[in-house]
Design an enzyme around this catalytic site. Structure first.
Site, PDB file in Angstrom:
ATOM      1  N   CYS A   1    -111.049  23.744  22.237  1.00  0.00           N
ATOM      2  CA  CYS A   1    -109.721  24.259  21.927  1.00  0.00           C
ATOM      3  C   CYS A   1    -108.628  23.192  22.001  1.00  0.00           C
ATOM      4  O   CYS A   1    -107.732  23.157  21.152  1.00  0.00           O
ATOM      5  CB  CYS A   1    -109.391  25.432  22.859  1.00  0.00           C
ATOM      6  SG  CYS A   1    -109.553  25.028  24.599  1.00  0.00           S
TER       7      CYS A   1
ATOM      8  N   HIS B   1    -107.894  28.057  27.914  1.00  0.00           N
ATOM      9  CA  HIS B   1    -107.758  27.928  26.472  1.00  0.00           C
ATOM     10  C   HIS B   1    -106.463  27.209  26.142  1.00  0.00           C
ATOM     11  O   HIS B   1    -105.551  27.124  26.964  1.00  0.00           O
ATOM     12  CB  HIS B   1    -107.761  29.338  25.846  1.00  0.00           C
ATOM     13  CG  HIS B   1    -107.916  29.336  24.370  1.00  0.00           C
ATOM     14  ND1 HIS B   1    -108.926  28.655  23.734  1.00  0.00           N
ATOM     15  CD2 HIS B   1    -107.199  29.942  23.382  1.00  0.00           C
ATOM     16  CE1 HIS B   1    -108.826  28.830  22.421  1.00  0.00           C
ATOM     17  NE2 HIS B   1    -107.769  29.615  22.178  1.00  0.00           N
TER      18      HIS B   1
ATOM     19  N   ASP C   1    -103.942  30.152  16.404  1.00  0.00           N
ATOM     20  CA  ASP C   1    -105.027  29.661  17.257  1.00  0.00           C
ATOM     21  C   ASP C   1    -106.076  28.980  16.391  1.00  0.00           C
ATOM     22  O   ASP C   1    -106.933  29.636  15.809  1.00  0.00           O
ATOM     23  CB  ASP C   1    -105.654  30.821  18.033  1.00  0.00           C
ATOM     24  CG  ASP C   1    -106.619  30.291  19.090  1.00  0.00           C
ATOM     25  OD1 ASP C   1    -106.912  29.074  19.062  1.00  0.00           O
ATOM     26  OD2 ASP C   1    -107.065  31.084  19.927  1.00  0.00           O
TER      27      ASP C   1
END
Lengths: 667, 333
Positions: A423, A467, A483
Site C-alpha cells: 500500500c 494501510h 485507494d
C-alpha cells in the site's frame, strides 16, 4: 512470632517457585542479565537446600549486586524509568533468596513479590496476564502461609488449596472495595511504561526501504458502533496525514504549520468542527474506540468528528490527536460527521504545501504525470481514474516482500521498473504523480478493514490491518479518497490482507502460534472469538473502571443526591455486611447434637436463666431433684420433663419428641 | 495525685486479667479470652498495601488498585482465620509432678481441638519452655516449668498464641490453669542430719547392729545405700534387692524447726526438707515438729510425703488446694 526462626525447606521451595512465577511476566522489561542472575540465585538456593552448596560469601553477593546495577545503568536511557526501577526491584527480590535465612527475611521476599505483581500490571492488564497474576498471588499466599506452618511435611496440594481458599474468601471484599472505594488522581507524575519499542504506525513512511513488511496480529484498537457499521470498503481508520515528501520519505508536518494568517488555535481545534473551513452534516456512524497504548499521540477516527474527546485535538487535516502520547489504554467516543462537500475550502498556502515535491529526481514520473493530466483534460478526478487503471494492469503486483528501491528516484523505479509493492508504494506513487500534475494530494496513514464481530457490533483492528491511501483535493468537492491499492488488489480492501497475499506468502510469518492464523479451524476460531469477547469486556468494564467511569457508574446506581454520603454509607454497609457473613461462615461452630440432646440443652439454658446450673458430674435426675427442692413452683414441670427425658434417652420405648417439646414449654 | 508506678499498673493488669480469665482446671478459648492485634509483619503488609495504592493512583491503573484492595481484604480475612485458629480450643490441666522449689516440674496438659484442625499453636510459660503444636484431634503434651517457690504450684499464666495463617495478626490468650500440685521446699543437704551431729538425744549411735533387726527385702531403689543391697541374693537370683532393717525406736531422729541451723524460715524449711530426704535414704525413722503440726516418727514414702507437704504448706498462707478455696459465684462452664 516474626522471628529469627529458620525457614523450613518446604517453604523455601515455595518461595523459589513463587519467585520464578512472579518474575515471569516482567522478563521482557528487565535486562536479560538480571533474569539470568535471578535464575542463578534460585538454582544456588536449591543447591543449598539439597546440602550441595554453601551460602555465598559476602563478596560474591556484592559482586552479583554490582552486576545487576551495572546492567541496569547500561540498559536504560534515561536511567530513571519505570523499567529500571522494576529491574532493581526484581534483582533485589532474586538476591534476597541468597541471604534468606530467617523468617523475617522470607517475609521480606514475599512482600517484594506482591510489589512485583503490582508493577507487572503496569505493563499489561490483559485478561490472560490477570489470570496469570492471580495464580502468582495464590503461589505467594501459599509460600507465606508455609512460613507460619510448623510442620515440614506440608503437602503441596493442601497448601495450594488453602491459598486458593483464602484468595476466594477475600474476593467478595476485594470486588466491593474495587467498585466503591473512590479512586484518587495521581499524586505526582511518574515515569510511564516505555512504548517506544512497539511496532505500529509511524508518522514517517519510507516505502523504498522496506523489503519485508512485518505483520503482527497485535491488537490496535476496537471500535464499537452504536448502530450502523460501515461496510468493509469504507472502513478507513485515519491516524496520520503525511503531507511532505523529501524524495524518499513521507512525513506528517501539520503540527508545525504556523502560517501567520493561521493561528494555531484555528488549525487545531478542541471543539467539534461546525464552521470555518467546512460545514458538517451528521454522519451515520456513532462509535466508541478503545485503543491500545502506542506511545504516539495519534488517535483513530473514520474522518471528521462531531465531538472531540477529552485532552485531544482535532486537526484541520481531519485527524485526531491526543495532547500526550497514548501510554495507557484509551477509551473515547466519537460522533461521526461528514463534511458538506461544497463548504470545504482551502487557503492558498495549504494548496502550495500539498503540491510540493522535491525539485530534483523522478523525472520520468513527472513527465508522465503531466502527460496524463493533459490526457485527462486537466480534470483531477479523471486523472486519478487513469492512474488507478494503470495500476490495475497486469504487471503491477501487490506483495509484502517488495524489492528495495533505494536509489534517488524511488518513484521512477517503482513505477517503471519494479512494479511490486504494498500500500505505501502505491499510495506514495499516486500522491507523487498527482502533486507533479499540480493537484493537491496527500497520503493518509492508518488502518483499513478490521474483523467485524456481529454479536457485539464491534470492529477489531489488528496491526496487520495497517494501510496507506491517498486523498486529492478537488475544488467544490473537497478532499476525495482514492485507494490505489484497491486497484491493484481489490481483495485487500474487500476481504483483508490475508486474502490479498494469496497462498504464495505466509500470512503471519512472525507469529506461528497466533490464534488468528488458525481462523479456518472451527473450534480454535470459536475459542478465539469467545476469548476476544471476554477480553474486550474485561478491558471495557474492569480495566477501564477509572475515576470518571466509577463516578458515573455509581451516580447512576446510587443517585445524584448527597452522592458522596451515599457512597460512604454504601461502602461502610457493604464492608460490614461482607465481614459479618465471613465471620459467621468461618467462625460458626456447627453443633451437631442429636435432637434429643438439643432439647436437653434448651432445658439447661432455661434453668440457667433461673439460676440453676448442674454441678460437675451431676446427673439429670439429681439436678432435677435439686431444683425441685429449692423451688416449689418449678418442681412439678421439671420433674415431669426430666422423667420424660430419661425415658426417651435411656428407656426402651422410642422417644416422644412432641411430648418433650410440650413439657419444655411449661416453664 | 500520685503517678502510678509500673508495678501498680502491672498489678491492675493482672487483676483485670484474673477477672476476665479466672483460673480454672479447664479453659476453653472464646471471645472473652482471646486477644488479637496485628504483628509487625502485619503493619509492614499494610504499608506495602498503601504503597501499591499510591502506585495505582499515580498510574491510574485499575488492576493495581484491585491488588491493593485484595491485600487489604486478605488482611481482614487473616484476622478471622487467626482468631479461628485458637477459638474453641480447650486446655485441660491433667496433673503435674510434685517437686522441689527450683526444680523443673513436668506439667501434663491436654489440648482439645474442639473438632477443628489447629495449626502452629504456640504455648508455654514465656520464661520457660514453649512448644508449638499442630493438631487435629486432642493432644496430650508435657511442659517443663521451673517451680519458683514452695507451696501450691502456681506457674503463673500460660501464653497460648498463634499467628497462623499469614502472620499478619497475633491471637493470644493468657490462661491460668489450676494445678493441684504441691511444691516442696528446696532440699538443702549442706547440713548433717542432727543425730550425726550429736544434737539429738541418741547422739553417737552411728552404727546399727543390723543383722538382728533384719526385716525382709524389697526391690532395690536408686536411693538405697549400697551397703544394704543383698549382694549374695543378687549373685544367686540376679535380682537386685535391698535388705530392710527394723530400726529400733531408739534410733529415730527428731527433726524440729526450732533447732535448725538456717537463718530465715525458708532456709530452715529447706534444711528440714533435706534432712527428711536424707533420713529416708538412710532408712532412719524421723519425726517432724513444726509449730502447729507434730508428725510422729516413721519412715516410708507416705511419711516422707506427709512431712514434705507439711513443710511445703507451713505458713504459706493457704493450706488447701486453690480450687477449693475459690470463692464467689460458681461459674457455669
Amino acid at each position: 512470632m516474626l522471628s529469627d526462626a529458620q525457614v523450613s525447606r518446604i517453604s523455601t521451595l515455595w518461595l523459589i517457585a513463587a519467585l520464578l512465577s512472579v518474575l515471569f511476566p516482567i522478563w521482557k522489561q528487565v535486562p536479560l542479565l538480571i533474569i539470568l542472575t535471578g535464575c542463578l540465585s534460585a538454582g544456588w538456593r536449591i543447591a543449598i537446600l539439597q546440602g550441595r552448596g554453601h551460602w555465598p560469601p559476602f563478596l560474591l553477593r556484592l559482586g552479583l549486586i554490582l552486576i545487576a546495577l551495572v546492567s541496569v545503568v547500561v540498559s536504560f536511557r534515561p536511567l530513571i524509568s519505570l523499567e529500571s526501577s522494576v529491574s532493581i526491584l526484581a534483582a533485589g527480590y532474586a538476591f534476597k533468596l541468597l541471604e534468606m535465612r530467617s523468617q523475617r527475611d522470607a517475609l521480606v521476599v514475599v512482600y517484594i513479590g506482591y510489589f512485583l505483581v503490582a508493577t507487572a500490571v503496569l505493563f499489561s492488564q490483559t485478561l490472560l496476564q490477570t489470570l496469570y497474576l492471580m495464580f502468582c498471588l495464590v503461589m505467594l499466599i501459599a509460600a507465606q502461609q508455609g512460613l507460619f506452618r510448623e510442620m515440614d511435611t506440608t503437602p503441596v496440594v493442601s497448601s495450594i488449596r488453602f491459598a486458593g481458599l483464602l484468595a476466594f474468601q477475600a474476593a467478595p471484599l476485594t470486588i466491593l472495595l474495587f467498585i466503591l472505594v473512590p479512586r484518587m488522581g495521581p499524586l505526582w507524575s511518574v515515569p510511564l511504561p516505555d512504548n517506544s519499542g512497539r511496532v505500529g504506525l509511524t508518522d514517517a513512511m519510507t516505502p523504498g526501504d522496506i523489503a519485508r513488511l512485518s505483520r503482527s496480529d497485535e491488537l490496535v484498537f476496537r471500535a464499537r458502533f452504536a448502530a450502523d457499521v460501515p461496510p468493509a470498503q469504507q472502513r478507513y481508520w485515519r491516524a496520520v496525514v503525511l503531507d511532505q515528501f523529501d524524495g524518499k520519505t513521507w512525513k506528517q508536518t501539520d503540527k508545525l504549520f504556523s502560517v501567520a494568517a493561521m493561528s494555531q488555535k484555528n488549525w487545531v481545534s478542541k471543539q467539534p468542527v461546525t464552521e470555518g473551513w467546512w460545514k458538517n452534516r451528521l454522519g451515520s456512524y456513532q462509535y466508541e474506540v478503545m485503543m491500545e497504548p502506542t506511545g504516539k499521540p495519534w488517535m483513530y477516527s473514520l474522518g471528521a468528528v462531531g465531538t472531540v474527546a477529552e485532552k485531544s485535538y482535532f486537526y484541520r487535516t481531519m485527524r485526531l490527536a491526543s495532547e500526550q502520547p497514548v501510554d495507557s489504554r484509551l477509551l473515547y467516543s466519537l460522533d461521526g460527521m461528514l463534511p458538506r462537500a461544497r463548504s470545504v475550502s482551502m487557503p492558498g498556502w495549504l494548496v502550495e504545501l500539498n503540491t510540493r515535491i522535491p525539485v530534483v529526481g523522478n523525472d520520468r514520473s513527472r513527465q508522465y504525470a503531466l502527460r496524463l493530466f493533459n490526457q485527462a483534460g486537466e480534470d483531477p478526478v479523471k486523472m486519478a481514474g487513469r492512474l488507478l487503471s494503470l495500476f490495475r494492469q497486469d504487471d503491477f503486483y501487490y506483495t509484502l516482500s517488495p524489492p528495495l528501491y533505494d536509489q534517488s528516484s524511488t518513484i521512477d523505479q517503482f513505477l517503471f521498473e519494479g512494479r511490486r509493492g504494498f500500500c505505501a508504494h502505491y499510495a506514495g506513487a499516486f500522491v507523487y504523480l498527482m502533486r507533479a500534475a499540480g493537484v493537491p494530494a496527500r497520503v493518509i496513514g492508518g488502518y483499513q478493514g478490521g474483523e467485524f464481530k456481529e454479536d457485539e457490533n464491534l470492529i477489531q483492528v489488528r496491526q496487520f490491518d495497517a494501510h496507506a491511501w491517498a486523498e486529492i483535493w478537488v475544488a467544490g468537492q473537497g478532499w476525495l479518497r482514492f485507494d490505489p491499492t484497491a486497484a491493484v488488489s481489490p481483495q485487500r480492501i474487500a476481504s483483508g490482507l490475508e486474502a490479498a497475499i494469496g497462498p504464495a506468502e505466509t500470512f503471519l510469518p512472525d507469529s506461528p502460534l497466533s490464534l488468528y492464523r488458525y481462523r479456518q479451524s472451527g473450534i480454535i476460531n470459536r475459542v478465539r472469538l469467545v476469548f476476544e469477547k471476554a477480553e474486550y469486556q474485561w478491558q471495557r468494564s474492569v480495566v477501564n473502571f477509572k475515576q470518571d467511569q466509577q463516578e458515573a457508574f455509581l451516580r447512576s446506581l446510587l443517585g445524584d443526591k448527597d452522592f458522596y454520603w451515599r457512597q460512604a454509607t454504601a461502602l461502610a454497609l457493604g464492608v460490614s455486611l461482607i465481614l459479618a457473613v465471613l465471620s459467621l461462615t468461618l467462625l460458626y461452630r456447627r453443633q451437631s447434637l442429636p435432637p434429643l440432646q438439643k432439647l436437653y440443652a434448651r432445658f439447661l439454658k432455661k434453668m440457667a436463666r433461673k439460676g440453676f446450673v448442674p454441678r460437675d458430674g451431676e446427673a439429670e435426675l439429681s439436678f432435677a431433684r435439686r431444683i425441685s427442692k429449692s423451688d416449689d413452683t418449678l418442681a412439678e414441670p421439671v420433674m415431669s420433663f426430666c422423667e420424660a427425658y430419661i425415658q426417651a434417652a435411656y428407656g426402651e420405648n422410642g422417644s416422644e419428641m412432641h411430648e418433650l417439646k410440650r413439657l419444655l414449654t411449661r416453664f | 495525685m500520685k503517678r502510678m508506678p509500673a508495678a501498680a499498673i502491672r498489678q491492675r493488669y493482672h487483676q483485670w486479667l484474673d477477672r476476665r480469665i479466672p483460673p480454672a482446671p479447664r479453659v476453653t478459648l472464646d471471645q472473652q479470652r482471646i486477644f488479637i492485634l496485628p504483628t509487625i509483619g502485619g503493619y509492614i503488609w499494610l504499608s506495602v498495601t498503601v504503597l501499591i495504592f499510591i502506585l495505582a493512583a499515580n498510574y491510574a491503573n485499575s488492576l493495581a488498585f484491585g491488588l491493593s484492595f485484595f491485600m487489604v481484604s486478605l488482611f481482614m480475612l487473616s484476622i478471622l482465620h487467626t482468631w479461628k485458629n485458637l477459638a474453641g480450643m480447650t486446655l485441660v490441666s491433667k496433673s503435674a509432678d510434685s517437686g522441689h522449689a527450683g526444680d523443673l516440674i513436668s506439667v501434663h496438659l491436654q489440648l482439645q481441638s474442639g473438632g477443628r484442625g489447629r495449626q502452629s499453636v504456640r504455648l508455654g510459660w514465656p520464661e520457660n519452655e514453649q512448644v508449638t503444636y499442630s493438631f487435629e484431634t486432642n493432644q496430650d503434651f508435657t511442659l517443663q516449668v521451673k517451680a519458683k517457690s514452695r507451696g501450691w504450684f502456681r506457674p503463673g499464666r500460660m501464653k497460648v498464641e498463634s499467628v497462623y495463617p499469614l502472620g499478619f495478626c497475633r491471637a493470644w490468650s493468657w490462661v491460668q490453669l489450676e494445678m493441684h500440685t504441691l511444691i516442696y521446699p528446696r532440699a538443702d543437704f549442706s547440713h548433717p542430719v542432727p543425730s550425726l551431729l550429736g544434737v539429738g538425744e541418741e547422739s553417737g549411735r552411728q552404727t546399727r547392729s543390723g543383722q538382728d533387726d533384719f526385716a525382709g527385702f524389697r526391690r532395690y531403689k536408686e536411693t538405697d545405700l549400697s551397703g544394704h543391697v543383698d549382694w549374695k541374693g543378687y549373685a544367686r537370683t540376679s535380682e537386685l534387692n535391698t535388705k530392710l532393717f527394723e530400726e529400733p525406736l531408739g534410733h529415730q531422729v527428731k527433726l524440729c524447726l526450732q533447732h535448725n541451723p538456717g537463718v530465715s524460715l525458708e532456709d530452715k524449711l529447706s534444711v528440714l526438707a533435706g534432712w527428711c530426704l536424707e533420713c529416708e535414704a538412710s532408712n532412719r525413722p524421723y519425726s517432724l515438729s513444726v509449730p502447729g503440726t507434730e508428725l510422729a516418727a516413721n519412715i516410708g514414702h507416705k511419711h516422707s510425703k506427709e512431712c514434705l507437704e507439711t513443710l511445703a504448706l507451713f505458713a504459706s498462707g493457704s493450706d488447701r488446694a486453690p480450687g477449693i478455696k475459690r470463692s464467689g459465684g460458681e461459674r457455669a462452664e
